[in-house]
Write an enzyme that holds these catalytic residues in place. Sequence first.
Site, mmCIF file in Angstrom:
data_model
loop_
_atom_site.group_PDB
_atom_site.id
_atom_site.type_symbol
_atom_site.label_atom_id
_atom_site.label_comp_id
_atom_site.label_asym_id
_atom_site.label_seq_id
_atom_site.Cartn_x
_atom_site.Cartn_y
_atom_site.Cartn_z
ATOM 1 N N ASP A 502 36.458 -10.759 11.368
ATOM 2 C CA ASP A 502 36.608 -10.035 12.629
ATOM 3 C C ASP A 502 37.545 -10.618 13.691
ATOM 4 O O ASP A 502 38.685 -10.227 13.811
ATOM 5 C CB ASP A 502 35.221 -9.798 13.241
ATOM 6 C CG ASP A 502 34.307 -8.999 12.320
ATOM 7 O OD1 ASP A 502 34.628 -8.883 11.125
ATOM 8 O OD2 ASP A 502 33.277 -8.479 12.780
ATOM 9 N N GLU A 733 22.397 -15.235 10.774
ATOM 10 C CA GLU A 733 23.728 -14.730 10.428
ATOM 11 C C GLU A 733 24.783 -15.848 10.434
ATOM 12 O O GLU A 733 25.638 -15.929 9.580
ATOM 13 C CB GLU A 733 24.121 -13.636 11.428
ATOM 14 C CG GLU A 733 25.402 -12.911 11.086
ATOM 15 C CD GLU A 733 25.780 -11.876 12.142
ATOM 16 O OE1 GLU A 733 25.266 -11.944 13.280
ATOM 17 O OE2 GLU A 733 26.595 -10.984 11.827
HETATM 18 C C1 6A9 Z 1 28.145 -2.791 14.276
HETATM 19 C C2 6A9 Z 1 26.185 -2.484 15.687
HETATM 20 C C3 6A9 Z 1 22.547 -2.619 15.840
HETATM 21 C C4 6A9 Z 1 30.117 -8.756 10.697
HETATM 22 O O1 6A9 Z 1 27.409 -8.661 7.586
HETATM 23 C C5 6A9 Z 1 28.069 -7.469 7.838
HETATM 24 C C6 6A9 Z 1 29.343 -7.713 8.626
HETATM 25 C C7 6A9 Z 1 30.275 -8.628 7.832
HETATM 26 O O2 6A9 Z 1 30.787 -7.938 6.733
HETATM 27 C C8 6A9 Z 1 31.428 -9.119 8.662
HETATM 28 O O3 6A9 Z 1 32.154 -10.049 7.917
HETATM 29 N N1 6A9 Z 1 28.994 -8.282 9.932
HETATM 30 C C9 6A9 Z 1 30.932 -9.753 9.945
HETATM 31 O O4 6A9 Z 1 32.009 -10.207 10.690
HETATM 32 C C10 6A9 Z 1 28.159 -7.362 10.733
HETATM 33 C C11 6A9 Z 1 28.906 -6.111 11.107
HETATM 34 C C12 6A9 Z 1 28.125 -5.144 11.893
HETATM 35 C C13 6A9 Z 1 28.967 -3.958 12.286
HETATM 36 C C14 6A9 Z 1 28.169 -2.826 12.805
HETATM 37 C C15 6A9 Z 1 27.144 -1.831 14.757
HETATM 38 C C16 6A9 Z 1 24.817 -1.976 15.468
HETATM 39 O O5 6A9 Z 1 23.884 -3.022 15.650
#
Ligand code: 6A9
Length: 763
Positions: A502, A733
């Site tokens: 990100d 996380e």
């Molecule tokens: C946002 C918000 C209630 C971010 O683990 C999943 C991903 C990874 O693939 C990525 O590498 N996470 C990491 O940088 C989480 C992404 C969440 C996006 C959705 C919506 C709702 O929250």
Amino acid sequence: AAAEWKRWSETSRLVTPHPAPPAVPPGSTGPLASPTYFWGTYRPHVYFGMKTRSPRAVVTGLMWLQHGGNLRHTSEQNDGVSRYGWLMHDGENFGVQEIRDEGLVLRTEFVKQPGGDHGGDWSWRVTAKMEGKGPAPLLSLFFYVATDGQGTLRPVLENGTRLAAVAGTAEELGDFTLTFLPPTGEGGEGTKYASYNFLAAGVPGLHRLTDLVRHSLRESSVFSPPGRPRRRFFGVSSTGGLPGEVPRGQLLLHQVTLEPPAVLEVTLESGSAAGTRRGRLAGPALSAALARHAAAFEQRFEDTFRLGARGASLPQRRFAQAALSEMLGGIGFFHGRSLLRSERREEPVPGAESVLFTAVPSRCCFPRGFLWDEGFHLLLLGRWDPALARDILAHWLDLLNADGWIPREQILGDEARARVPPEFVLQHSETANPPTLLLALERLLPDAPLPYLRRLFPRLRAWFEWLNRTQAGPEPFTFRWRGRDADPERFLNPKTLSSGLDDYPRASHPSAQERHLDLRCWMALGARVLAVLAEHLGESAAPYRDMAAALSDNDLLDRLHWAPELGTFADFGNHSAAVALRWHRPSPAPGRPPPAPQLRRDVREAPRPRFVGALGYVSLFPLLLQLLRADSPRLPALLGSMRSEKQLWTPFGLRSLARDSPLYLRRNTEHDPPYWRGSVWVNINFLALRALHGYARAAGPHRERAAELYRELRHNLVANVFRQYEATGFLWEHYRDSDGTGQGCHPFAGWSALVVLAMAEDY
Ligand code: 6A9
């Protein structure tokens, strides 16, 4: 007309499934072909629930309410439930979860039993007790079953108010009976006093279940155990519904109100298993089955990971079991359509109807599939149950569209959609995500049946070609992530969501000139795995072998990505090293109140084509994916940055961005705290361990150094994730680099559960 036609044909490719035969053959996942995976805890977003692997499946679940508190149903972060998670779960037949909710301890257990043609039977046991002493509050447990567009349910009432059973029938599932046994005390002795309420209502969609139940609660029910004072409580009124919403299914709900401690059991009996069933799986028979499965789980866990033999303590083993179990218990089955957006079209379009069987990063925050997360999940799942991992991988490849694209985030169905703010729902058709599924395939390949690999191959080829074609860089053998944030003035550094990292700093001014190092390394890995696969299948491997050779040529890598002025590998692009966020006050319009100040980016030095000065995870990729030769003269520099406390080394693992890097721990906007700008992430640390382990075994001048770093890093990472689990009850996380504290979402048993493989030293 020509332009119109082009637009139309592009849109149609976007929503058309890829023409190759499906990787999951039709019928292969149903109750007859795969009975043990038919029923499962495939609703990761609820604290406890089960459904079948069918589109529009019948769902079952649990809600509870400590009177005076809040109704619990879907897992939410910071709702007051201080701890929950599967302690044991075998991904197939059995699981034990513990939930701690403001003094209440709930244990939710399930066991499945084969029989018949529709996935067999299962039983639940829910044990409720209070942690401290003192009078137990009144507790209601709500057991429900609901349909979603198909199937019918018929209540079987006892004395007019107690829902003793539900007789149902549905596609794939056939006839079944769900029985709610009367509650007993803790030792299973005698029936316990309870009040009963019952609700039958139309369901406008499964995402509305919580509201539906909340809406029907009235404080007019009375709990009056013999010889004790009467108490009023909130009970469901027997008919209900959400006014103005059109029902699409049925809900039948059984509310039991009592004073803990208590044990409640529910059985599901499949009509077609009637001939083979030997007695109901409840009471002592259920206790025996649970004990048998728990012992088998422990044995299999030890046989698989050998943590006991390696000297791990009992708490460490319990922790590792819980990490694996929470990943297995987080596996979901989804059905629906993504909402897609192409570069060339204004309005979003619904994608093809699809199903997805997948693990999820986090049951509360992200209970849905994420493409690059899944490759990491499969590394662990593949060790526990290779057939399960293969099935999940095949499901993902069936999401491929006619262009060869797989959307990064899978938001399928009402329940999944209800958890995502609208601005995040759209999947952009130019957006990629690292092909970690190939990392997983590399490990699954040696033991995978050939027909399975043959089904995968054309899809993998199409996917890889899509990446190669659409993410090509400005020069041969370079690559560029598409879809970076468009409006650079709003961000300190425009994000690159496609990379998975990100807000990791990239060129300050996105442009077509960029070349991204991590993507290039992923492509090298992809070509290598496809070459091995093609060879294995007797297909033409030469193009992949050539590409893999070119992309791992250390001289070419040096020429494209070694930044002598930075002493490391780097991205290249249009970059300014002097940017900062500053408050701006837009000039007011005549006669209007002054507008609110805005945080905007100032660029103090004009950008120019250069290497991007940001030492961190991206710089390590040639090492992480083991593209550097063991005798590479660049290895000492990378090992040095890893081990330097001023840069990437912490007592808790490698931080994502060096402490002396300009954007270290910087916010990206007023509302965006640093994410991949310092925190310790387990997935990349896992790749680092795997690579160091590799370099420590390969003959070369840096072998000793790699071995030393490997030992220290493994110890630091494992010890911290374990320590944080002991302190909080969760995997997290990411972890704060200054003191190791868990950060972001929790529970996050996605890639953070890879610590299990690090403990087992199984790479
Ligand atoms: C946002 C918000 C209630 C971010 O683990 C999943 C991903 C990874 O693939 C990525 O590498 N996470 C990491 O940088 C989480 C992404 C969440 C996006 C959705 C919506 C709702 O929250």
